[in-house]
Design a protein around this motif. Structure first.
Motif, PDB file in Angstrom:
ATOM      1  N   ILE A  73       6.321  -0.231  -3.546  1.00 53.83           N
ATOM      2  CA  ILE A  73       5.547  -0.183  -2.305  1.00 53.83           C
ATOM      3  C   ILE A  73       5.924  -1.432  -1.520  1.00 53.83           C
ATOM      4  O   ILE A  73       5.813  -2.541  -2.027  1.00 53.83           O
ATOM      5  CB  ILE A  73       4.035  -0.152  -2.574  1.00 53.83           C
ATOM      6  N   ASN A  74       6.403  -1.234  -0.298  1.00 56.34           N
ATOM      7  CA  ASN A  74       6.818  -2.345   0.540  1.00 56.34           C
ATOM      8  C   ASN A  74       6.000  -2.324   1.818  1.00 56.34           C
ATOM      9  O   ASN A  74       5.852  -1.277   2.444  1.00 56.34           O
ATOM     10  CB  ASN A  74       8.290  -2.218   0.921  1.00 56.34           C
ATOM     11  N   CYS A  75       5.492  -3.480   2.246  1.00 59.63           N
ATOM     12  CA  CYS A  75       4.850  -3.616   3.541  1.00 59.63           C
ATOM     13  C   CYS A  75       5.790  -4.383   4.456  1.00 59.63           C
ATOM     14  O   CYS A  75       6.380  -5.380   4.034  1.00 59.63           O
ATOM     15  CB  CYS A  75       3.523  -4.362   3.416  1.00 59.63           C
ATOM     16  N   TRP A  90       2.230  -2.950  11.416  1.00 56.25           N
ATOM     17  CA  TRP A  90       2.512  -2.994   9.987  1.00 56.25           C
ATOM     18  C   TRP A  90       2.669  -1.579   9.444  1.00 56.25           C
ATOM     19  O   TRP A  90       1.967  -0.667   9.852  1.00 56.25           O
ATOM     20  CB  TRP A  90       1.391  -3.721   9.245  1.00 56.25           C
ATOM     21  N   ARG A  91       3.605  -1.420   8.535  1.00 60.56           N
ATOM     22  CA  ARG A  91       3.854  -0.135   7.870  1.00 60.56           C
ATOM     23  C   ARG A  91       3.901  -0.371   6.359  1.00 60.56           C
ATOM     24  O   ARG A  91       4.308  -1.429   5.888  1.00 60.56           O
ATOM     25  CB  ARG A  91       5.195   0.481   8.300  1.00 60.56           C
ATOM     26  N   MET A  92       3.487   0.649   5.622  1.00 58.67           N
ATOM     27  CA  MET A  92       3.558   0.621   4.163  1.00 58.67           C
ATOM     28  C   MET A  92       4.464   1.767   3.720  1.00 58.67           C
ATOM     29  O   MET A  92       4.235   2.926   4.071  1.00 58.67           O
ATOM     30  CB  MET A  92       2.165   0.772   3.545  1.00 58.67           C
ATOM     31  N   ARG A  94       5.963   3.790   0.540  1.00 58.18           N
ATOM     32  CA  ARG A  94       5.814   4.122  -0.892  1.00 58.18           C
ATOM     33  C   ARG A  94       6.986   4.999  -1.288  1.00 58.18           C
ATOM     34  O   ARG A  94       7.306   5.957  -0.598  1.00 58.18           O
ATOM     35  CB  ARG A  94       4.520   4.910  -1.139  1.00 58.18           C
ATOM     36  N   THR A 143       5.791   6.867   4.495  1.00 59.70           N
ATOM     37  CA  THR A 143       5.506   5.664   5.268  1.00 59.70           C
ATOM     38  C   THR A 143       4.171   5.857   5.978  1.00 59.70           C
ATOM     39  O   THR A 143       3.940   6.889   6.597  1.00 59.70           O
ATOM     40  CB  THR A 143       6.622   5.395   6.294  1.00 59.70           C
ATOM     41  N   CYS A 147      -1.224  -1.459   6.218  1.00 58.55           N
ATOM     42  CA  CYS A 147      -0.855  -1.878   4.873  1.00 58.55           C
ATOM     43  C   CYS A 147      -2.144  -2.218   4.142  1.00 58.55           C
ATOM     44  O   CYS A 147      -2.915  -3.053   4.612  1.00 58.55           O
ATOM     45  CB  CYS A 147       0.075  -3.088   4.960  1.00 58.55           C
ATOM     46  N   ASN A 173       0.467  -2.470  -4.633  1.00 62.74           N
ATOM     47  CA  ASN A 173       0.497  -3.373  -3.490  1.00 62.74           C
ATOM     48  C   ASN A 173      -0.914  -3.923  -3.315  1.00 62.74           C
ATOM     49  O   ASN A 173      -1.883  -3.185  -3.375  1.00 62.74           O
ATOM     50  CB  ASN A 173       0.916  -2.591  -2.243  1.00 62.74           C
ATOM     51  N   GLN A 176      -3.045  -6.507   2.579  1.00 62.95           N
ATOM     52  CA  GLN A 176      -3.842  -5.730   3.525  1.00 62.95           C
ATOM     53  C   GLN A 176      -3.589  -6.278   4.920  1.00 62.95           C
ATOM     54  O   GLN A 176      -3.860  -7.433   5.203  1.00 62.95           O
ATOM     55  CB  GLN A 176      -5.330  -5.791   3.193  1.00 62.95           C
TER      56      GLN A 176
END
Length: 191
Positions: A73-75, A90-92, A94, A143, A147, A173, A176
């Motif tokens: 999981i990348n933010c 911001w995007r998360m 997975r 996506t 986050c 993750n 936040q």
């Protein structure tokens, strides 16, 4: 006493014979005959120089298939997009993928997300569920805007016997960040 000693000796000889047969069955097929150095004797394989040229060593047999599950999981901060409805923020991201790190093809390969769906490996121009040596398949790739604490976990399985130690994974993750919850700005109206 004599009978039991004979039976023990016979059982010991049988065990030694079985063990020796097992060792002989696992010996490499390209082994040199006794009393000959390696590389002499046995069938010659033509190399790049033809029958009399340099010889190539025989290829070792392919190892068994082995599935490996990876994920994360990348933010990240996303800048302005190609359209107005894709604002910065911001995007998360997975993701979870399976890779065949072994030497043989695996069949009926599936990826299961815990608390989610079952996904069959589906690679173009291959039968469903087939993962050849070195190939990978991304089963989960989503996506989200914003986050927040989240996780992705699952396991993979195929029809062949393999090492199960690397078939399960859990990634989390704890960041936040607010996403872009703002309304899309309106373009100026002509007067």
């Amino acid at each position: 006493m004599n009978t039991s000693l004979k039976r023990t000796g016979a059982a010991l000889l049988a065990a030694v014979g079985i063990a020796a047969g097992g060792l002989a069955a696992t010996a490499p097929a390209s082994a040199a005959p006794p009393n000959q150095p390696p590389g002499q004797g046995g069938p010659q394989q033509p190399g790049p120089g033809g029958p009399g040229g340099p010889q190539q060593p025989p290829r070792p047999p392919a190892g068994p298939g082995d599935l490996q599950l990876t994920g994360g999981i990348n933010c990240y901060w996303k800048g302005w997009g190609p359209t107005w409805d894709n604002l910065p923020g911001w995007r998360m991201h997975r993701w979870m993928q399976v890779k065949n790190i072994g030497g043989s093809t695996m069949t009926n390969v599936r990826v299961f997300e815990l608390g989610g769906a079952e996904t069959w490996v589906s690679i173009p121009r291959q039968p469903r569920g087939v993962l050849r040596a070195g190939q990978s398949f991304r089963a989960i790739d989503t996506t989200w805007r914003g986050c927040w604490p989240s996780s992705v976990s699952g396991y993979t399985i195929g029809s062949q016997t393999e090492n199960l130690a690397n078939n399960f994974g859990f990634w989390a993750n704890v960041d936040q960040r607010d996403g872009n919850r703002l309304p899309v700005p309106r373009a100026p109206q002509p007067r």
